[in-house]
Scaffold this active site. Structure first.
Site, PDB file in Angstrom:
ATOM      1  N   TRP A  11       0.809  -1.228   0.000  1.00  0.00           N
ATOM      2  CA  TRP A  11       0.000   0.000   0.000  1.00  0.00           C
ATOM      3  C   TRP A  11       0.836   1.269   0.000  1.00  0.00           C
ATOM      4  O   TRP A  11       0.293   2.358  -0.176  1.00  0.00           O
ATOM      5  CB  TRP A  11      -0.921   0.003   1.230  1.00  0.00           C
ATOM      6  CG  TRP A  11      -2.062  -0.945   1.138  1.00  0.00           C
ATOM      7  CD1 TRP A  11      -2.402  -1.746   0.072  1.00  0.00           C
ATOM      8  CD2 TRP A  11      -3.028  -1.198   2.155  1.00  0.00           C
ATOM      9  NE1 TRP A  11      -3.522  -2.472   0.374  1.00  0.00           N
ATOM     10  CE2 TRP A  11      -3.933  -2.161   1.654  1.00  0.00           C
ATOM     11  CE3 TRP A  11      -3.232  -0.716   3.449  1.00  0.00           C
ATOM     12  CZ2 TRP A  11      -5.007  -2.632   2.397  1.00  0.00           C
ATOM     13  CZ3 TRP A  11      -4.298  -1.187   4.185  1.00  0.00           C
ATOM     14  CH2 TRP A  11      -5.183  -2.134   3.660  1.00  0.00           C
ATOM     15  N   GLU A  98      11.820   2.285  -3.890  1.00  0.00           N
ATOM     16  CA  GLU A  98      11.598   3.628  -3.327  1.00  0.00           C
ATOM     17  C   GLU A  98      12.476   3.855  -2.102  1.00  0.00           C
ATOM     18  O   GLU A  98      12.972   4.950  -1.867  1.00  0.00           O
ATOM     19  CB  GLU A  98      10.111   3.815  -2.993  1.00  0.00           C
ATOM     20  CG  GLU A  98       9.287   4.031  -4.258  1.00  0.00           C
ATOM     21  CD  GLU A  98       7.872   3.488  -4.190  1.00  0.00           C
ATOM     22  OE1 GLU A  98       7.344   3.261  -3.089  1.00  0.00           O
ATOM     23  OE2 GLU A  98       7.276   3.284  -5.274  1.00  0.00           O
ATOM     24  N   GLY A 174       4.821   1.914 -10.845  1.00  0.00           N
ATOM     25  CA  GLY A 174       3.976   3.110 -10.819  1.00  0.00           C
ATOM     26  C   GLY A 174       3.914   3.852 -12.147  1.00  0.00           C
ATOM     27  O   GLY A 174       3.435   4.981 -12.214  1.00  0.00           O
ATOM     28  N   SER A 214       3.469  -2.276 -11.925  1.00  0.00           N
ATOM     29  CA  SER A 214       2.240  -2.064 -12.685  1.00  0.00           C
ATOM     30  C   SER A 214       1.447  -3.349 -12.944  1.00  0.00           C
ATOM     31  O   SER A 214       0.874  -3.527 -14.023  1.00  0.00           O
ATOM     32  CB  SER A 214       2.542  -1.338 -14.004  1.00  0.00           C
ATOM     33  OG  SER A 214       3.134  -0.080 -13.745  1.00  0.00           O
ATOM     34  N   GLY A 235       1.385  -2.731  -6.199  1.00  0.00           N
ATOM     35  CA  GLY A 235       1.321  -1.425  -5.547  1.00  0.00           C
ATOM     36  C   GLY A 235      -0.025  -0.782  -5.763  1.00  0.00           C
ATOM     37  O   GLY A 235      -1.018  -1.145  -5.125  1.00  0.00           O
ATOM     38  N   GLY A 236      -0.087   0.169  -6.693  1.00  0.00           N
ATOM     39  CA  GLY A 236      -1.293   0.957  -6.937  1.00  0.00           C
ATOM     40  C   GLY A 236      -2.579   0.147  -7.013  1.00  0.00           C
ATOM     41  O   GLY A 236      -3.588   0.520  -6.400  1.00  0.00           O
TER      42      GLY A 236
END
Ligand code: PGA
Length: 256
Positions: A11, A98, A174, A214, A235-236
């Site tokens: 998240w 990140e 991302g 992605s 992720g997203g």
């Protein structure tokens, strides 16, 4: 080969405690009959314990997004593996790109964290992956080799068998630009061949190598059917509960 697909939702810095508890309660209902997929959610630290409580006695496990390698001490702002374990998590993401690019993590810090995670009874999800520049210069395999060799230095073959490696090409995170299933398979097969070479065939066969970058409901199937892709770090798309549940459903061994 009997690696059960593992789907982990990362998240990042999203969702409050309230939002987390609501999500986990709904998700556990949506996936309660799903077998043959390991489901993991990585909320922010503040929501770790509430997430673990909401997921208790379900097939959803919880992960932290980072940790520090010391057990306790004067390390303002840090959280130890032991604290994460006590909060109810079973997994911890380590060395996400990140963290590497924004917070100065290196293969050396990844290594210390991986060793400390195992020592505390957590399963590390160790992230590796090349940048676009590195790929275009033809350095992908060299970068992955260094990340695996240095990041996993001193880890026993037995623990490699329990480990999750997330291959996440930085250019795909991302960006909406997923690696093709061929690109993913090629990198995963390379990683597994190095694991075989450095840690032996049993460890290499047991280790999960999952893909991240992605991942969406409409591309998971192409990825998961690849022989060396053992799941996904999402992720997203994991922020949306329906989308995440769809990714989980489509990852079942039987669905593949
Ligand atoms: P993304 O993120 O799915 O939003 O690309 C993946 C990750 O950072 O783990």
């Amino acid at each position: 080969m009997s690696r059960i697909p593992l789907i982990a939702g990362n998240w990042k810095m999203f969702k409050t405690v309230d939002e987390t508890v609501k999500y986990v309660k709904e998700l556990r209902g949506l996936v309660k009959d799903i077998q043959g997929v390991e489901i993991v959610l990585a909320p922010p630290f503040t929501a770790l314990h509430p997430a673990a409580e909401a997921a208790r006695n379900s097939n959803v496990a919880v992960a932290a997004q980072d940790m520090f390698w010391e057990r306790e001490g004067a390390f303002t702002g840090e959280i130890s593996a032991h604290m994460i374990r006590e909060a109810g998590a079973e997994f911890v993401i380590i060395g996400h790109s990140e963290r590497r690019t924004l917070f100065g993590e290196t293969n050396t810090t990844v290594n210390r964290k991986v060793l400390a995670a195992f020592a505390a009874g957590l399963v590390p999800i160790a992230c590796i992956g090349e940048t676009l520049d590195q790929r275009e210069r033809g350095e992908t395999f060299d970068v992955l080799d260094r990340q695996v060799q240095q990041g996993l230095d001193g880890v026993s073959a037995e623990r490699i068998g329990q480990l999750v490696i997330a291959y996440e090409p930085v250019w795909a995170i991302g960006t909406g630009r997923t690696a093709t299933s061929d690109q993913a398979q090629e990198a995963h097969a390379h990683i597994r061949s190095r694991l075989r070479q450095w840690f032996g065939p049993e460890a290499a066969e047991a280790c999960h190598v999952i893909y991240g970058g992605s991942v969406k409901p409409d591309n998971i199937r192409d990825l998961i059917v690849q022989p060396d892709v053992d799941g996904a770090l999402v992720g997203g798309a994991s922020l949306d509960i329906r989308g995440f549940a769809e990714i989980v459903t489509k990852s079942r061994a039987s669905a593949a």
